[in-house]
Design a protein around this motif. Structure first.
Motif, PDB file in Angstrom:
ATOM      1  N   LEU A  60      28.392  38.269  18.758  1.00  0.00           N
ATOM      2  CA  LEU A  60      29.011  37.021  18.327  1.00  0.00           C
ATOM      3  C   LEU A  60      30.393  37.320  17.767  1.00  0.00           C
ATOM      4  O   LEU A  60      30.614  38.374  17.148  1.00  0.00           O
ATOM      5  CB  LEU A  60      28.153  36.341  17.262  1.00  0.00           C
ATOM      6  CG  LEU A  60      26.795  35.828  17.749  1.00  0.00           C
ATOM      7  CD1 LEU A  60      25.958  35.342  16.572  1.00  0.00           C
ATOM      8  CD2 LEU A  60      26.982  34.706  18.769  1.00  0.00           C
ATOM      9  N   PRO A  61      31.352  36.415  17.963  1.00  0.00           N
ATOM     10  CA  PRO A  61      32.703  36.661  17.442  1.00  0.00           C
ATOM     11  C   PRO A  61      32.669  36.845  15.928  1.00  0.00           C
ATOM     12  O   PRO A  61      31.914  36.174  15.219  1.00  0.00           O
ATOM     13  CB  PRO A  61      33.471  35.397  17.839  1.00  0.00           C
ATOM     14  CG  PRO A  61      32.713  34.842  19.001  1.00  0.00           C
ATOM     15  CD  PRO A  61      31.281  35.163  18.735  1.00  0.00           C
ATOM     16  N   TYR A  62      33.441  37.741  15.432  1.00  0.00           N
ATOM     17  CA  TYR A  62      33.546  37.975  13.997  1.00  0.00           C
ATOM     18  C   TYR A  62      34.257  36.799  13.355  1.00  0.00           C
ATOM     19  O   TYR A  62      35.310  36.356  13.806  1.00  0.00           O
ATOM     20  CB  TYR A  62      34.320  39.266  13.740  1.00  0.00           C
ATOM     21  CG  TYR A  62      34.670  39.469  12.290  1.00  0.00           C
ATOM     22  CD1 TYR A  62      33.662  39.647  11.342  1.00  0.00           C
ATOM     23  CD2 TYR A  62      35.999  39.482  11.874  1.00  0.00           C
ATOM     24  CE1 TYR A  62      33.972  39.832  10.007  1.00  0.00           C
ATOM     25  CE2 TYR A  62      36.313  39.677  10.543  1.00  0.00           C
ATOM     26  CZ  TYR A  62      35.306  39.848   9.604  1.00  0.00           C
ATOM     27  OH  TYR A  62      35.619  40.033   8.288  1.00  0.00           O
ATOM     28  N   LEU A  63      33.608  36.249  12.330  1.00  0.00           N
ATOM     29  CA  LEU A  63      34.218  35.148  11.604  1.00  0.00           C
ATOM     30  C   LEU A  63      34.579  35.636  10.205  1.00  0.00           C
ATOM     31  O   LEU A  63      33.703  35.734   9.325  1.00  0.00           O
ATOM     32  CB  LEU A  63      33.256  33.956  11.503  1.00  0.00           C
ATOM     33  CG  LEU A  63      32.911  33.268  12.824  1.00  0.00           C
ATOM     34  CD1 LEU A  63      31.862  32.191  12.578  1.00  0.00           C
ATOM     35  CD2 LEU A  63      34.166  32.662  13.435  1.00  0.00           C
ATOM     36  N   PRO A  64      35.826  35.984   9.995  1.00  0.00           N
ATOM     37  CA  PRO A  64      36.188  36.450   8.646  1.00  0.00           C
ATOM     38  C   PRO A  64      36.083  35.309   7.649  1.00  0.00           C
ATOM     39  O   PRO A  64      36.307  34.144   7.982  1.00  0.00           O
ATOM     40  CB  PRO A  64      37.637  36.911   8.815  1.00  0.00           C
ATOM     41  CG  PRO A  64      38.149  36.085   9.959  1.00  0.00           C
ATOM     42  CD  PRO A  64      36.982  35.912  10.898  1.00  0.00           C
ATOM     43  N   SER A  65      35.680  35.643   6.442  1.00  0.00           N
ATOM     44  CA  SER A  65      35.653  34.636   5.388  1.00  0.00           C
ATOM     45  C   SER A  65      37.072  34.160   5.129  1.00  0.00           C
ATOM     46  O   SER A  65      38.030  34.935   5.175  1.00  0.00           O
ATOM     47  CB  SER A  65      35.070  35.216   4.102  1.00  0.00           C
ATOM     48  OG  SER A  65      33.753  35.628   4.314  1.00  0.00           O
ATOM     49  N   SER A  66      37.165  32.868   4.871  1.00  0.00           N
ATOM     50  CA  SER A  66      38.484  32.334   4.571  1.00  0.00           C
ATOM     51  C   SER A  66      39.033  33.011   3.324  1.00  0.00           C
ATOM     52  O   SER A  66      38.335  33.156   2.317  1.00  0.00           O
ATOM     53  CB  SER A  66      38.387  30.821   4.338  1.00  0.00           C
ATOM     54  OG  SER A  66      39.606  30.316   3.867  1.00  0.00           O
ATOM     55  N   SER A  67      40.231  33.407   3.389  1.00  0.00           N
ATOM     56  CA  SER A  67      40.824  34.029   2.216  1.00  0.00           C
ATOM     57  C   SER A  67      41.036  33.001   1.116  1.00  0.00           C
ATOM     58  O   SER A  67      41.140  33.346  -0.055  1.00  0.00           O
ATOM     59  CB  SER A  67      42.157  34.692   2.591  1.00  0.00           C
ATOM     60  OG  SER A  67      43.039  33.723   3.144  1.00  0.00           O
ATOM     61  N   ALA A  68      41.096  31.734   1.524  1.00  0.00           N
ATOM     62  CA  ALA A  68      41.332  30.671   0.548  1.00  0.00           C
ATOM     63  C   ALA A  68      39.994  30.120   0.064  1.00  0.00           C
ATOM     64  O   ALA A  68      39.140  29.748   0.856  1.00  0.00           O
ATOM     65  CB  ALA A  68      42.162  29.548   1.179  1.00  0.00           C
ATOM     66  N   LYS A  69      39.804  30.086  -1.234  1.00  0.00           N
ATOM     67  CA  LYS A  69      38.614  29.498  -1.820  1.00  0.00           C
ATOM     68  C   LYS A  69      38.635  27.997  -1.591  1.00  0.00           C
ATOM     69  O   LYS A  69      39.694  27.361  -1.623  1.00  0.00           O
ATOM     70  CB  LYS A  69      38.592  29.824  -3.314  1.00  0.00           C
ATOM     71  CG  LYS A  69      37.443  29.226  -4.069  1.00  0.00           C
ATOM     72  CD  LYS A  69      37.478  29.644  -5.537  1.00  0.00           C
ATOM     73  CE  LYS A  69      36.342  29.018  -6.309  1.00  0.00           C
ATOM     74  NZ  LYS A  69      36.332  29.452  -7.727  1.00  0.00           N
ATOM     75  N   ILE A  70      37.431  27.432  -1.345  1.00  0.00           N
ATOM     76  CA  ILE A  70      37.349  25.982  -1.233  1.00  0.00           C
ATOM     77  C   ILE A  70      37.768  25.367  -2.560  1.00  0.00           C
ATOM     78  O   ILE A  70      37.380  25.849  -3.636  1.00  0.00           O
ATOM     79  CB  ILE A  70      35.917  25.540  -0.888  1.00  0.00           C
ATOM     80  CG1 ILE A  70      35.579  25.900   0.562  1.00  0.00           C
ATOM     81  CG2 ILE A  70      35.747  24.039  -1.083  1.00  0.00           C
ATOM     82  CD1 ILE A  70      34.193  25.446   0.981  1.00  0.00           C
ATOM     83  N   ILE A 174      31.113  25.069  -6.477  1.00  0.00           N
ATOM     84  CA  ILE A 174      31.970  25.810  -5.544  1.00  0.00           C
ATOM     85  C   ILE A 174      31.753  27.296  -5.758  1.00  0.00           C
ATOM     86  O   ILE A 174      31.777  27.792  -6.895  1.00  0.00           O
ATOM     87  CB  ILE A 174      33.450  25.449  -5.750  1.00  0.00           C
ATOM     88  CG1 ILE A 174      33.673  23.966  -5.410  1.00  0.00           C
ATOM     89  CG2 ILE A 174      34.351  26.349  -4.906  1.00  0.00           C
ATOM     90  CD1 ILE A 174      35.076  23.469  -5.710  1.00  0.00           C
ATOM     91  N   ASP A 175      31.530  28.026  -4.649  1.00  0.00           N
ATOM     92  CA  ASP A 175      31.313  29.473  -4.700  1.00  0.00           C
ATOM     93  C   ASP A 175      32.025  30.100  -3.511  1.00  0.00           C
ATOM     94  O   ASP A 175      31.484  30.145  -2.401  1.00  0.00           O
ATOM     95  CB  ASP A 175      29.826  29.789  -4.675  1.00  0.00           C
ATOM     96  CG  ASP A 175      29.557  31.280  -4.812  1.00  0.00           C
ATOM     97  OD1 ASP A 175      30.465  32.003  -5.243  1.00  0.00           O
ATOM     98  OD2 ASP A 175      28.435  31.715  -4.473  1.00  0.00           O
ATOM     99  N   GLY A 176      33.254  30.551  -3.759  1.00  0.00           N
ATOM    100  CA  GLY A 176      34.029  31.171  -2.687  1.00  0.00           C
ATOM    101  C   GLY A 176      34.327  30.187  -1.584  1.00  0.00           C
ATOM    102  O   GLY A 176      34.959  29.143  -1.820  1.00  0.00           O
ATOM    103  N   ASN A 177      33.840  30.482  -0.363  1.00  0.00           N
ATOM    104  CA  ASN A 177      34.138  29.612   0.777  1.00  0.00           C
ATOM    105  C   ASN A 177      33.008  28.633   1.074  1.00  0.00           C
ATOM    106  O   ASN A 177      32.914  28.094   2.177  1.00  0.00           O
ATOM    107  CB  ASN A 177      34.481  30.444   2.009  1.00  0.00           C
ATOM    108  CG  ASN A 177      33.308  31.263   2.497  1.00  0.00           C
ATOM    109  OD1 ASN A 177      32.378  31.522   1.739  1.00  0.00           O
ATOM    110  ND2 ASN A 177      33.357  31.683   3.766  1.00  0.00           N
ATOM    111  N   THR A 178      32.117  28.406   0.114  1.00  0.00           N
ATOM    112  CA  THR A 178      31.089  27.369   0.254  1.00  0.00           C
ATOM    113  C   THR A 178      31.140  26.446  -0.958  1.00  0.00           C
ATOM    114  O   THR A 178      31.554  26.835  -2.054  1.00  0.00           O
ATOM    115  CB  THR A 178      29.678  27.957   0.374  1.00  0.00           C
ATOM    116  OG1 THR A 178      29.345  28.662  -0.820  1.00  0.00           O
ATOM    117  CG2 THR A 178      29.555  28.875   1.572  1.00  0.00           C
ATOM    118  N   ALA A 179      30.693  25.223  -0.737  1.00  0.00           N
ATOM    119  CA  ALA A 179      30.614  24.239  -1.814  1.00  0.00           C
ATOM    120  C   ALA A 179      29.401  23.356  -1.573  1.00  0.00           C
ATOM    121  O   ALA A 179      29.115  22.976  -0.432  1.00  0.00           O
ATOM    122  CB  ALA A 179      31.886  23.404  -1.879  1.00  0.00           C
ATOM    123  N   VAL A 180      28.699  23.027  -2.649  1.00  0.00           N
ATOM    124  CA  VAL A 180      27.540  22.149  -2.575  1.00  0.00           C
ATOM    125  C   VAL A 180      27.812  20.939  -3.455  1.00  0.00           C
ATOM    126  O   VAL A 180      28.241  21.085  -4.607  1.00  0.00           O
ATOM    127  CB  VAL A 180      26.251  22.858  -3.045  1.00  0.00           C
ATOM    128  CG1 VAL A 180      25.054  21.926  -2.942  1.00  0.00           C
ATOM    129  CG2 VAL A 180      26.010  24.116  -2.227  1.00  0.00           C
TER     130      VAL A 180
END
Length: 532
Positions: A60-70, A174-180
């Motif tokens: 699967l293509p590598y999906l780097p984590s967004s460098s920008a926090k949500i 908010i936790d890094g590149n995810t948000a609930v």
């Protein structure tokens, strides 16, 4: 379910009879979901000129984590976009029809949800059964616009004329590149009707910087049922009584099949078998069919006609004309109400039957009162109120001793059958086996047959002749000629008495046997003392 495969080579390297390629392979399934993988192949031409794969690497293509926090602004914008998309689908449907609205919904799902990365944890508001969860793009699209035979219950949630969507967050994590997020979504349709749902979203920011929904749980707010009132309990009781009368009169006027249909309607309308097993103990049931926790068992009790319940005569078919409920007390607790008291039932001949009755009613989600527990029994008839006297106890003991001598002398003069018959009659008259187990521990028993709580066990102990009790030699057959009882104490309590002391037995040879003896006597309704 793959339906299309496209190869997008980045480069091909050729070297003699080998060729190596690197690039992407785009695979589309029958529902339109697209999967992209990184692919490297090495091909070798064999002696026959055929190309064969000798190396094959796929990932699967590598999906780097967004460098920008949500950020919270990202989340609010994504929520606002979801609401506007719902309105756009609805207005497009009204202006341009289903086909255009369906295409728009597909585009929105592809842009806002993360199905291209894997299953999305989507639980829609109005989905049920084994199609509650929509982890695939196909399931999500069907929920929003319907038009999919694989999801027959979907009518198109996004097609309901929505004009405004307001999101009211309770909290955002908010936790890094995810948000609930968790809160309410308030949707208003073109007629001004407002629908409010509880909503939880999880957003993920991918390598492209776009937020995508990876989890979406939506439900209608919980509305607890209103508390049960005493008036509702009384009305439900009256309804039960009228239902009983209706079954009886229908049977008298129209026959069994019509009465059975009425009984089914009464059970379905008044009992809670569609919710859970009902704790129903009818008045006239016995054995292993005492409790009727199923609808089938309840119906059989009321109208009979079921070979699985051969003892049911149809309680509701007994010509009832009037039912009066006399409550002793009613206990209310939220959505339940429990009553205890008497029910007086009068038949067409004027005969009245009174039963003790306990009901527990529960108000269901639609506000209907349903019986979840129903215990009915004939009123308890207490035993003779006369107190046992000491003279009665002494007479019963003397009778026991004479009976032992009678069995022994009958055996000596007339043989075992006559002695066995006499012993059975004595047991039936002097012991309480007809009321239940008797706590009888004889002198000369041992092992797992020490205790003789049944009539069979007692009879075997006294006269033997029972292969089920191989160690019994017949205690009463040992030539007894005299029995003397010396009580140490006699305790009398109402209609019961307990004695403790010695029993001295002399046989025909003059040999004396002395045993420690405790009896408990019970005075039955007929005034007779019985050993229990």
């Amino acid at each position: 379910g793959w339906r299309d495969v496209k190869v997008d080579n980045a480069v091909i390297f050729l070297n003699g009879n080998t060729g190596t390629s690197v690039g992407n392979v785009i695979i589309t399934d029958k529902t339109g979901n697209v999967t992209t993988v990184d692919k490297t192949w090495t091909f070798v031409k064999d002696a026959a000129g055929k190309m064969r794969i000798m190396a094959h690497h796929s990932s699967l293509p590598y999906l780097p984590s967004s460098s920008a926090k949500i950020t919270e602004d990202d989340v609010l914008a994504a929520q606002k976009g979801w609401g506007q998309a719902l309105v756009d689908i609805a207005t497009t449907y009204e202006a341009q029809g289903l086909a255009v609205a369906k295409k728009l919904a597909g585009d929105i799902i592809d842009a806002a949800y993360g199905y291209q990365f894997g299953p999305v944890l989507f639980k829609p508001t109005l989905a049920t059964g084994d199609q509650t969860f929509r982890t695939t793009r196909e399931g999500a699209l069907s929920y929003f616009v319907g038009d999919n035979a694989s999801y027959p219950a979907d009518t198109g949630f996004a097609l309901k004329g929505w004009r405004k969507v307001e999101v009211r967050n309770n909290s955002i994590l908010i936790d890094g590149n995810t948000a609930v997020t968790m809160g309410n979504v308030i949707m208003t349709d073109k007629n001004g009707v407002v629908t409010k749902v509880d909503k939880t979203w999880t957003f993920f920011k991918g390598g492209d910087g776009n937020l995508r929904i990876m989890a979406h749980h939506s439900s209608l707010p919980y509305v607890p049922p209103s508390p049960v009132t005493e008036e509702e309990v009384l009305a439900a009781q009256q309804g039960w009584g009228q239902g009983l009368v209706n079954i009886a009169t229908t049977y008298d006027d129209k026959g069994y099949e019509a009465a059975k249909a009425v009984a089914e309607a009464v059970i379905d309308g008044g009992y809670g078998y569609q919710i859970a097993p009902v704790l129903f103990k009818p008045t006239l049931t016995t054995g292993d069919q005492v409790f009727r926790t199923t609808r089938e068992g309840a119906l059989s009790y009321f109208v009979g006609g079921n070979p699985k319940y051969p003892n049911d005569g149809g309680f509701a078919l007994k010509g009832w004309r009037k039912v009066e409920v006399e409550n002793a007390a009613i206990f209310l607790n939220g959505s339940t109400g429990t009553s205890v008291g008497n029910v007086h039932i009068t038949d067409k001949d004027g005969n009245t039957t009174t039963v003790d009755k306990t009901w527990t009613f529960k108000k269901d989600a639609n506000g209907n009162m349903r019986i979840m527990a129903h215990h009915s029994s004939l009123p308890y008839l207490p035993p003779s109120p006369a107190r046992i006297t000491e003279s009665e106890v002494l007479a019963a003991q003397e009778g026991w001793g004479k009976a032992l001598v009678n069995i022994a002398t009958t055996f000596d003069t007339q043989g075992l059958p006559a002695a066995k018959q006499l012993a059975g009659e004595i047991i039936d008259a002097a012991y309480g086996y007809q009321f239940g187990p008797v706590l009888f521990k004889p002198t000369l028993t041992t092992g797992d047959q020490t205790f003789r709580t049944t009539r069979e066990g007692a009879l075997s102990y006294f006269v033997g002749d029972n292969p089920s009790y191989p160690n019994d030699g017949g205690f009463a057959l040992k030539g007894w000629r005299n029995v003397e009882i010396k009580n140490s104490a006699v305790l009398i309590d109402g209609n019961t008495a307990t004695t403790m002391g010695w029993v001295i037995m002399t046989d025909k040879n003059g040999a004396v046997t002395k045993v420690d003896k405790t009896w408990t006597f019970f005075k039955d309704g007929a005034g007779a003392l019985r050993i229990v």
